[in-house]
Write a protein that holds these residues in place. Structure first.
Motif, mmCIF file in Angstrom:
data_model
loop_
_atom_site.group_PDB
_atom_site.id
_atom_site.type_symbol
_atom_site.label_atom_id
_atom_site.label_comp_id
_atom_site.label_asym_id
_atom_site.label_seq_id
_atom_site.Cartn_x
_atom_site.Cartn_y
_atom_site.Cartn_z
ATOM 1 N N GLU A 135 8.803 2.678 3.704
ATOM 2 C CA GLU A 135 9.553 3.697 2.974
ATOM 3 C C GLU A 135 8.799 5.023 2.985
ATOM 4 O O GLU A 135 7.565 5.053 2.858
ATOM 5 C CB GLU A 135 9.789 3.263 1.529
ATOM 6 N N ILE A 136 9.526 6.090 3.145
ATOM 7 C CA ILE A 136 8.976 7.439 3.004
ATOM 8 C C ILE A 136 9.889 8.210 2.059
ATOM 9 O O ILE A 136 11.077 7.894 1.924
ATOM 10 C CB ILE A 136 8.855 8.183 4.349
ATOM 11 N N GLY A 137 9.321 9.205 1.376
ATOM 12 C CA GLY A 137 10.153 9.953 0.459
ATOM 13 C C GLY A 137 9.548 11.288 0.089
ATOM 14 O O GLY A 137 8.375 11.577 0.362
ATOM 15 N N SER A 185 5.054 4.296 1.816
ATOM 16 C CA SER A 185 4.585 2.973 1.404
ATOM 17 C C SER A 185 4.975 1.944 2.446
ATOM 18 O O SER A 185 5.949 2.102 3.188
ATOM 19 C CB SER A 185 5.167 2.577 0.045
ATOM 20 N N ILE A 186 4.180 0.895 2.468
ATOM 21 C CA ILE A 186 4.505 -0.303 3.241
ATOM 22 C C ILE A 186 4.266 -1.475 2.311
ATOM 23 O O ILE A 186 3.232 -1.559 1.661
ATOM 24 C CB ILE A 186 3.661 -0.410 4.526
ATOM 25 N N GLN A 187 5.264 -2.321 2.200
ATOM 26 C CA GLN A 187 5.116 -3.444 1.287
ATOM 27 C C GLN A 187 5.809 -4.669 1.850
ATOM 28 O O GLN A 187 6.835 -4.563 2.529
ATOM 29 C CB GLN A 187 5.647 -3.106 -0.098
ATOM 30 N N THR A 188 5.219 -5.795 1.593
ATOM 31 C CA THR A 188 5.813 -7.051 2.011
ATOM 32 C C THR A 188 6.511 -7.685 0.816
ATOM 33 O O THR A 188 6.219 -7.374 -0.343
ATOM 34 C CB THR A 188 4.747 -8.008 2.556
ATOM 35 N N ALA A 189 7.434 -8.558 1.103
ATOM 36 C CA ALA A 189 8.178 -9.221 0.040
ATOM 37 C C ALA A 189 8.593 -10.598 0.522
ATOM 38 O O ALA A 189 8.619 -10.868 1.728
ATOM 39 C CB ALA A 189 9.406 -8.391 -0.345
ATOM 40 N N PHE A 207 0.859 -1.188 0.000
ATOM 41 C CA PHE A 207 0.000 0.000 0.000
ATOM 42 C C PHE A 207 0.888 1.228 0.000
ATOM 43 O O PHE A 207 1.892 1.294 0.716
ATOM 44 C CB PHE A 207 -0.911 0.029 1.230
ATOM 45 N N SER A 208 0.532 2.193 -0.830
ATOM 46 C CA SER A 208 1.312 3.427 -0.889
ATOM 47 C C SER A 208 0.377 4.614 -1.037
ATOM 48 O O SER A 208 -0.744 4.497 -1.543
ATOM 49 C CB SER A 208 2.296 3.395 -2.065
#
Length: 915
Positions: free
Chosen positions: A712-714, A620-624, A603-604
């Motif tokens: 992540e943030i940007g 964003s937060i993402q799984t991998a 999700f972002s």
């Protein structure tokens, strides 16, 4: 009847006689210099073209006036022109002050501006390729923020982002026109060794960090997209010739050549084709370190010496245990073994430079047929790629890849809303061989290990009885055992070398055989043309691995090993608040037939602020996840100091070996013992406890998929002529895939406190490298910032800084982060300092760090590298001439432990018609 025929003929001729509208003109910049490769598109249609080397274009369509055409080029502000009558156009594009307006596809699988991308993305386009100070465009990617390139050899380099680097970088995916260019057996990207020719590159996009939600397993640390030029858009013949010199203290000065040609033709609005060919030949960087990896700071004077780039000296044994066996067989007097020291002695090895000619070669050819059956956006593509090369690859050992061959074939159907593609990858290791086992088995070809160590022990005992000191006795013993040893350069050595390198049995040879294959299909559909409230995509992929190393790498002794992976995904993207707010959600499900299914959501959110929409914030937060590699699962390879055994359940009993034992009495009088890979996982001691002198049973679980959650943030901003791009990330790993060394006794049961311990004391054991998951937690984190602007009336100035680090709960765990904590990069140049003349200068600095890998562990010093190039354009012959140098200072450096030092590379190039 005649009237009917007349009507039909009249209709046909009128249809053929529809007025053709011809649009022509020239596209220039603000200095009235031509812009080659600019896109000219008739809006509302699929008709378009690109400008030639001199900025000219011409296209014909059947539409009538008025018309709108859009002109765009990377690095320039797009322009739309309304036409009501036919006229010759002179179109002047204004240069963009930043690159944030460039379009990327990779971040969301749909076109969007870099400025509005929901995650960090880097782009390397035609302008950057032309201006890079590096020797080629692939090397130029290292100047992007957060990007590391580890140099394996002159032609084989490995890209990584956000830590945990390795040459076998299974955490990073590289796609060329949608095809994964990982070698099926080695299971990692081959860099640009067999990739894309420079004059066929249209753009390169790089996503650092986790991307599994859209791109599946192994898009874990990042993904690289390379897109080639379409023959519909880029016609003509282009070529380049590049030559120069590599300079290294160990190798001297050597000439290299790099030649390439591209031919493309648009035969009609329905059919186009292209072909590319390139050839590179040079001399690789010599790897000549003789550092003793067992005891750094010492040299060949040590009895148990193992030189970093010396092979054959990995064969080592306890010399007193040899004496005990000699005494039992009556070869030396009983009790004489007490004169032998209780220490290991290794055989004398060969320098790497004795075992390879360091030839670097790359031959690449590809061709593509493009068919648009309705002359619209529906396109059917066949693409074939073949490559052959010679290079050095460093994994657990160092391999001389000779006549290594890779081919890929793809069929794709696509339009603006969907694609369906299928491709296969087939590899052939050719005449490749393992240099470590070449050294080991050239020694054995001349004299077997048992004989050599027996002679060493006997000579040591005799020298000691004659009054020699321990150091003198070791010298005499080695000289005695090495008497008659094969000398490099002699016919006898060459005969042994040829015999060993053409024998795939690692007990006596070193040939690396492989004929593995990969079959892959994937599809994507975008519903944006059918659904108004959001941009919705669905897709999926299916992959089959077919491992066929003929038993030289994997345990495929009885035939190929096959297994499958399946993935399905969906993404929804919605823009709100006057398209300032962008929400993106993705969900993917992947299933390997060897493991349970994995669900990876992402999700972002992105928000564009400011009256001029010049500030963008993203989070964003993402799984991998990543599946264990083919080697993690099915390898069965004795590399000398350890035996690598994959941990797929059906692999444990595939690897079965019989070994000689020193203490036959403890083994029930049997001279040999047979063990399997299952012993490594179920009947072994931890290597650390054995080294500490207090053996403890190992606790090794079978490997399972690794998982991660990345935050992540940007921010991206445009402040006048200054663009800023900064980001920060934190990744938490679960079940981090790792290796663990264990010691398996050749007899006895671990925990019996008797026979198994006697086996260890007698040297009757084997060290295994097992594949498992860390029981401790691992976290990585970092940040980067990039600033670019124009100064002094048109000079390009940019700089970026990256910080990367990691934590682990277990200090003994070998994470292999292999990444400098601090990196700084800068570039300065001008595309047209004076008419037709440009230059670029780049600077890179990285902090010292520690390298951990199967081949060896060691410190990598801090490095400073400067590259520079001058280029001159000659429009009359559609040519660009370039002269440049990589590593201007000449200070040699290396990016990984065990590789050759990288020297200076000087070059000149001539590129023709590369629009």
């Amino acid at each position: 009847m005649i009237r009917t025929i007349f009507f039909v003929l009249t209709f046909l001729f009128s249809a053929l006689g529809v007025a053709q509208t011809t649009i022509s003109g020239k596209v220039v910049d603000e200095q009235n210099q031509p812009i080659p490769g600019a896109n000219v598109q008739v809006m509302g249609t699929t008709v378009g073209t690109v400008t030639d080397f001199e900025g000219n274009f011409s296209l014909s369509i059947e539409d009538e006036y008025p018309l709108n055409i859009k002109i765009s080029s990377i690095g320039f502000v797009p322009q739309t022109i309304a036409l009501s009558t036919a006229r010759s156009l002179q179109i002047q594009l204004k240069e963009e002050t930043t690159n944030l307006g460039e379009i990327v596809i990779s971040a969301s699988r749909t076109p969007e501006r870099i400025f509005e991308s929901p995650v960090t993305v880097e782009r390397f386009g035609l302008k950057e390729i032309k201006n890079t100070a590096s020797v080629d465009f692939y090397d130029g990617l290292e100047n992007l923020k957060g990007v590391d390139i580890n140099t394996n050899s002159l032609t084989f380099k490995s890209i990584n982002t956000r830590g945990f680097a390795a040459f076998a970088n299974t955490r990073f995916v590289q796609l060329i026109d949608g095809m994964d260019n990982a070698a099926p057996a080695l299971n990692f990207p081959l860099g640009n060794l067999l990739g894309m020719t420079e004059i066929d590159v249209q753009s390169v996009e790089l996503l650092p960090g986790a991307s599994s939600a859209l791109y599946g397993a192994n898009a874990f640390n990042g993904i690289l997209f390379m897109r080639s030029k379409s023959p519909f858009d880029f016609e003509g013949i282009s070529a380049y010739a590049k030559s120069g010199m590599t300079s290294q203290e160990a190798a001297g000065d050597n000439v290299f050549w790099d030649l390439g040609i591209r031919v493309a033709k648009k035969f009609s609005d329905k059919f186009a084709a292209k072909a590319n060919f390139s050839y590179l030949k040079g001399t690789d960087w010599f790897a000549v370190s003789q550092e003793n990896v067992l005891n750094p700071g010492t040299g060949r004077e040590m009895p148990d010496y193992d030189g970093l780039n010396v092979y054959g000296d990995e064969v080592s044994t306890n010399i007193r245990a040899v004496g005990i066996a000699l005494a039992e067989n009556g070869i030396i007097p009983e009790g004489a073994f007490n004169l032998l020291p209780n220490e290991n002695v290794s055989r004398t090895g060969y320098l790497e430079s004795n075992l390879t000619n360091y030839e670097a070669e790359s031959v690449k050819f590809d061709a593509a047929l493009h068919y648009r059956p309705f002359a619209d956006d529906l396109e059917i593509i066949y693409q074939g790629k073949i490559g052959k090369g010679a290079t050095i690859y460093q994994g657990s050992n160092r391999y001389s890849l000779k006549n290594f061959f890779l081919q890929q074939h793809k069929i794709e159907v696509r339009n603006n809303n969907f694609f369906v593609r299928g491709y296969m990858t087939d590899e052939d290791a050719g005449d490749s061989y393992d240099m470590r086992f070449t050294g080991i088995n050239v020694n054995r070809y001349w004299k077997g290990d048992q004989q050599w160590f027996g002679e060493y022990a006997g000579a040591y005992v005799q020298a000691t009885l004659s009054g020699a000191s321990s150091e003198q006795a070791h010298t005499i013993a080695r000289q005695t055992a090495d008497t008659g040893r094969l000398i490099p350069g002699t016919p006898e050595f060459q005969q042994a070398f040829n015999t060993v390198t053409t024998n795939p049995d690692l007990a006596s040879g070193s040939q690396f055989r492989d004929g593995s294959q990969l079959y892959h299909a994937d599809a994507n559909y975008n519903f944006s043309h059918l659904v108004d409230f959001a941009d919705i995509q669905v897709g999926g992929s299916f992959r089959t691995y077919r491992l066929n190393s003929f038993g030289t790498i994997f345990t495929d002794y009885d035939g190929p090993i096959s297994y499958n992976e399946l993935g399905l995904y969906t993404q929804i993207q919605k823009q709100l608040m006057d398209e300032r707010l962008k929400l993106t959600g993705s969900l993917r499900y992947d299933k390997s037939e060897l493991f349970n299914g994995q669900v990876t959501p992402r999700f972002s959110v992105g928000y564009t602020a400011g009256e001029n929409r010049n500030h963008n914030f993203r989070a964003s937060i993402q799984t991998a996840f990543r599946n264990p590699t083919t080697q993690d699962l099915y390898i069965g390879l004795d590399i000398g100091r350890a035996i690598l055994v994959g941990s797929a359940e059906d692999n444990l009993d595939r690897y079965v070996r019989t070994f000689d034992v020193n203490n036959q009495a403890a083994n029930g009088g049997n001279p040999t013992a047979t063990i399997s890979g299952r012993n490594a996982y179920e009947n072994s001691f931890s290597a650390a406890s054995v080294q500490a002198g207090a053996p403890v049973a190992s606790d090794v679980d079978l490997v399972k998929p690794e998982q991660a959650i990345a935050y992540e943030i940007g921010y991206r901003g445009q402040l006048g002529k200054v663009s800023i791009d900064l980001s920060g990330y934190y990744t938490d790993y679960t079940d981090f895939i790792a290796t663990q060394n264990v010691v398996a006794p050749l007899y006895g049961e671990v925990g019996d406190n008797s026979q198994s311990l006697v086996a260890i004391q007698s040297g009757d054991y084997k060290v295994f490298q097992t594949y498992t998951n860390a029981k401790s937690g691992v976290q990585s984190y970092g940040a980067s910032i990039a600033v670019s602007t124009k100064v002094f009336n048109g000079f390009d100035l940019s700089g970026n800084y990256t910080y990367a680090d990691f934590d682990q709960d277990d200090p003994e765990f070998r994470a292999g982060f292999n990444t400098p904590k601090h990196k700084f990069k800068a570039s300065f140049g001008h595309t047209e300092l004076v008419k037709n003349f440009g230059f670029n200068f780049s600077y890179r600095w990285s902090d010292a760090f520690f390298w951990q890998a199967g081949f060896g562990d060691g410190n990598i010093p801090s490095i400073t590298v400067m590259d520079a190039q001058l280029n001159y354009t000659v429009p009359s012959i559609k040519s660009i001439f370039k002269v440049g140098a990589a590593n201007l200072s000449g200070e040699e450096y290396y990016t990984a432990y065990g590789t050759g030092l990288i020297g200076t590379q000087l070059y000149v190039s001539w590129t023709i018609n590369n629009f």
